[in-house]
Design a protein around this motif. Sequence first.
Motif, PDB file in Angstrom:
ATOM      1  N   MET A  28       0.843  -1.196   0.000  1.00 14.10           N
ATOM      2  CA  MET A  28       0.000   0.000   0.000  1.00 14.10           C
ATOM      3  C   MET A  28       0.878   1.246   0.000  1.00 14.10           C
TER       4      MET A  28
ATOM      5  N   ARG B  79      -3.966   2.930  13.812  1.00 13.07           N
ATOM      6  CA  ARG B  79      -3.439   2.090  12.728  1.00 13.07           C
ATOM      7  C   ARG B  79      -2.806   2.940  11.631  1.00 13.07           C
TER       8      ARG B  79
ATOM      9  N   ARG C 273       1.683   3.684  10.659  1.00 12.47           N
ATOM     10  CA  ARG C 273       2.219   3.177   9.394  1.00 12.47           C
ATOM     11  C   ARG C 273       2.422   4.249   8.328  1.00 12.47           C
TER      12      ARG C 273
ATOM     13  N   PRO D  40      -1.280   2.628   4.890  1.00 13.30           N
ATOM     14  CA  PRO D  40      -2.386   1.700   4.595  1.00 13.30           C
ATOM     15  C   PRO D  40      -3.446   2.367   3.726  1.00 13.30           C
TER      16      PRO D  40
END
Length: 452
Positions: A1, A90, A94, A121
């Motif tokens: 991603m 989350r 990332r 993501p």
Amino acid sequence: MGIEFESVVEHPLDDVFAWHTRPGAMTRLVPPWQPMTVVAETTSLADGQAVLGLPGGLRWVAQHDPSGYDPPRRFIDVLSSDGLRSLPPRLVARWRHTHDFEDVSDASSARTRVHDRVEAPVPGAALRSTFVYRHRQLADDLAAHRDAAGAGAASLAVAVTGSSGLVGSALVALLSTGGHRVVRLVRRTPRNEGERQWDPQLPAPGLLDGVDAVVHLAGESIAGRFTDAHQTAIRDSRIEPTRRLSELAGRTAGLRAFVSASAIGYYGFDRGDVLLSEDTMRGDGFLADVVADWEAATAPAADAGLRVALVRTGIVQAANGGTLRLMRPLFLAGLGGRLGSGRQWLSWIGLDDLIDVYYRAIYDERLTGPVNAVAPMPVRNVDYTKALAHVLHRPAVLPVPSLGPRILLGERGARELAEADQRVMPVKLQALDHRFRQPLLEDALRHQLGHG
């Protein structure tokens, strides 16, 4: 991603990296169609923080990573844990954005490869339009700065009124990324050393000391219902404040240029197919009267020997302001359409092209008097409607009845704004071979709306 995106710009490595280090860079790179604003720019690409405001009071905090700082070849930012309270953990954990720069010059020109890599993501398709926009902004801004440097305007001090508005905020950011010092003239109490308090009715004697040029943008928005009170505000916010500021400019030693906003309303609201240049006589109507007096109010600066440029602005195309911001949701809902017959001419200009005109007016001594700030290809209303519908992938088959603008703007406002018929050409700019970033309407709309 995530995404990897690169392009090559025709500029030296050191210049490209330096552009990113200066105030205004983040403002120039945030896409106008996205619901975010710059709250605070970083003070250092090595270890500073930048903050973006998102809807609902959310904050995007970008923390620069000292371990990835390698000027002029690399800097890295990550989504800071300071944003944990407002963004999903989350995503915070990332998101990493690596900015790489590589010298790929050859014998004929200096060139730099700009490479962005985002690990996140988020699908690359969702990010692609953002990086198309960012890379084009970078290349075009660097070209504007190269033109200025080539004209001997490498480092200027520029005072700007109306610096928080749509045009002013973009112009301030452009000038700052070029290494120029901007002095914001504000009506409130100054918040930092880059601001000076300006009383429009009685500007302080030393307000413009140490300044090379003035850009005067302040004035009540023309948009709105043309009531007596609104028309009075339009006039009173322009004529006398401009006269008093131009008088002060004429008395300020070292000042070289006075650049004032103006408008194509000077030509009147119903000119049909006549090609309108800077030499065309003024037209009829409330706006023509206001603009004529507005421009005349700069006479004290010209009489004192300053170079005065009057930027007669067309219909500005900007996703986050002006008419495009109002029309976009209507067209997205499939409710857009031509206005009346659709035969009336619309003389438009993209926001970035407009601030390029102001930039050039600051330093180019050949630009004096009125300057038509419009794209070289005006379009009829029906063709504007088709272009916007095509960019947004929506139909535009329902004509807008004339009653609609009259309800919103009043009889006079509808006649002079919504139904204005003006075919204006940028004759003075074309005589100087001025470079337009987006001379074609569809290109300008795609750039502003993220469909590049």
